[in-house]
Design an enzyme around this catalytic site. Structure first.
Site, PDB file in Angstrom:
ATOM      1  CB  SER A 149      -0.946  -0.041   1.207  1.00  0.00           C
ATOM      2  OG  SER A 149      -1.875   1.015   1.182  1.00  0.00           O
ATOM      3  CG  ASP A 316      -6.724  -1.997  -4.499  1.00  0.00           C
ATOM      4  OD1 ASP A 316      -7.400  -1.032  -4.093  1.00  0.00           O
ATOM      5  OD2 ASP A 316      -5.547  -2.203  -4.148  1.00  0.00           O
ATOM      6  CG  HIS A 349      -5.834  -1.255  -0.699  1.00  0.00           C
ATOM      7  ND1 HIS A 349      -4.850  -1.181  -1.667  1.00  0.00           N
ATOM      8  CD2 HIS A 349      -5.303  -0.680   0.416  1.00  0.00           C
ATOM      9  CE1 HIS A 349      -3.778  -0.579  -1.171  1.00  0.00           C
ATOM     10  NE2 HIS A 349      -4.019  -0.273   0.088  1.00  0.00           N
TER      11      HIS A 349
END
Length: 370
Positions: A149, A316, A349
């Protein structure tokens, strides 16, 4: 506000002054980190993990802390990041409230919390702090740097600003720049915090904490961390039982998904400092490798690693799949042997935290070939 530092976390004193990319410098700053495994005599088996916005340095249990960490299923003896082979390091992000210096830390110049006097924070500052930790441990070149991330951004900045610092890279749900949708969501999160009267221009304390703003910010975040497919499959349109509703609130919680978001937000809000949240969130919006050469692909192509793996998730919406594909193409243009791996995880995500059946083999397979 209280800093939340896991037991067993260690600290590295950063160079003083520690220059910040957007101006200013920190004095007497530190970075929090933890380690697993043993550094070999050649010092060439080190793997660095750089994290997303909210995690601390405690990625897994170790001798200093037997509590499970945030990436417990991935890190340890015999796991995907096998600490029987690798010496793993996880560094808490500069600007956090989990041990590294940030807005919730004491400013040595005043003896008070930095709050909004903390210098403007960039992803590159976090990368430079992590680099200082690694070199402070006597490691000249990493075997691999792994970024999840926001950590995917940090890892790219680390590699670009410190050439030759790693042989390989695993970029997990990361990106080379922030996209407008992600910027818009994070902008709303920051606005929710700043519009809470208790935020008080950053001058809050434990008694007057901007809880409503942080709850809203966290809910917005959690919605984007998962996919619509995940929300539908997990909760559907199931309503709360009557004994779990507040009949005095005409617009109160009615659906299970609302209750889940509320519970998740309440568990988070008192465990993270709002000013740190604001600084880290904005650092992601500012990050753009186009600053290094005129466009993103040119910036990526300046990074030199032997091998790389770029993993993305088809569901995502926060760091969409095309961003991991761009990372792969850019690193390949720089001469790296690169694999791009799009995974069909339904969790969006957050899949790298929960879909270990898919992520584990991908990571372990890549590391096994180093």
């Amino acid at each position: 506000m209280t800093e939340f530092i896991p037991i067993g976390t260690r600290f590295f004193e950063l160079p003083s002054p520690f220059p910040m990319k957007r101006g200013g410098a920190l004095h007497g700053a530190r970075a929090a980190y933890e380690t697993w495994g043993t550094l070999n005599a050649e010092r060439d088996n080190a793997v660095l993990i750089v994290t997303g916005l909210s995690p601390d340095a405690h990625a897994a249990m170790n001798t200093g802390n037997p509590e499970p960490g945030w990436w417990e299923a991935m890190l340890g003896p015999g796991k995907a990041i096998d600490t029987d082979r690798w010496f793993a390091i996880c560094v808490n992000s500069l600007g956090s409230c989990k041990g590294s210096t940030g807005p919730a830390s004491i400013n040595p110049a005043t003896g008070q919390l930095y709050r909004l006097d903390f210098p403007e924070l960039s992803v590159e500052d976090g990368a430079d702090a992590a680099f200082s930790v690694v070199h402070g441990l006597g490691i000249e070149r990493l075997a691999c740097i792994i970024g999840n991330s926001m950590g995917g951004m940090t890892a790219l900045a680390y590699l670009l600003r410190h050439p030759g610092s790693a042989r390989s890279h695993i970029n997990i749900s990361g990106s080379a720049r922030a996209l407008p949708f992600s910027i818009a969501i994070r902008s709303l999160q920051r606005e929710a915090i700043r519009l809470d009267p208790n935020w008080n221009n950053g001058q809050y304390d434990d008694q007057t904490y901007p809880e409503a703003g942080m709850r809203m910010a966290r809910k917005l975040g959690v919605i984007t961390y998962r996919s619509a497919l995940e929300w539908d499959g997990r909760f559907g349109r199931v309503r709360l039982d009557s004994d779990r509703r507040d009949d005095d609130d005409p617009f109160g919680l009615e659906f299970e998904v609302e209750s889940y978001l509320e519970g998740h937000a309440r568990r988070f809000v008192r465990r993270f400092d709002p000013n740190c949240y604001l600084y880290l969130s904005r650092s992601m919006d500012w990050f753009d490798l186009a600053e290094y050469g005129g466009d993103v692909m040119t910036g990526l192509a300046q990074i030199r690693v032997d091998k790389a793996l770029s993993i993305g998730v088809q569901t995502d919406i926060l760091f969409p799949l095309q961003q991991q594909q761009q990372v792969a193409e850019g690193l390949r243009a720089g001469g790296a042997e690169v694999e791009f791996l799009p995974l069909p995880s339904p969790q969006g995500h957050d899949a790298f935290l929960v879909d270990i059946e898919r992520f584990g083999p991908a990571v372990s397979g890549f590391l096994a070939d180093l």
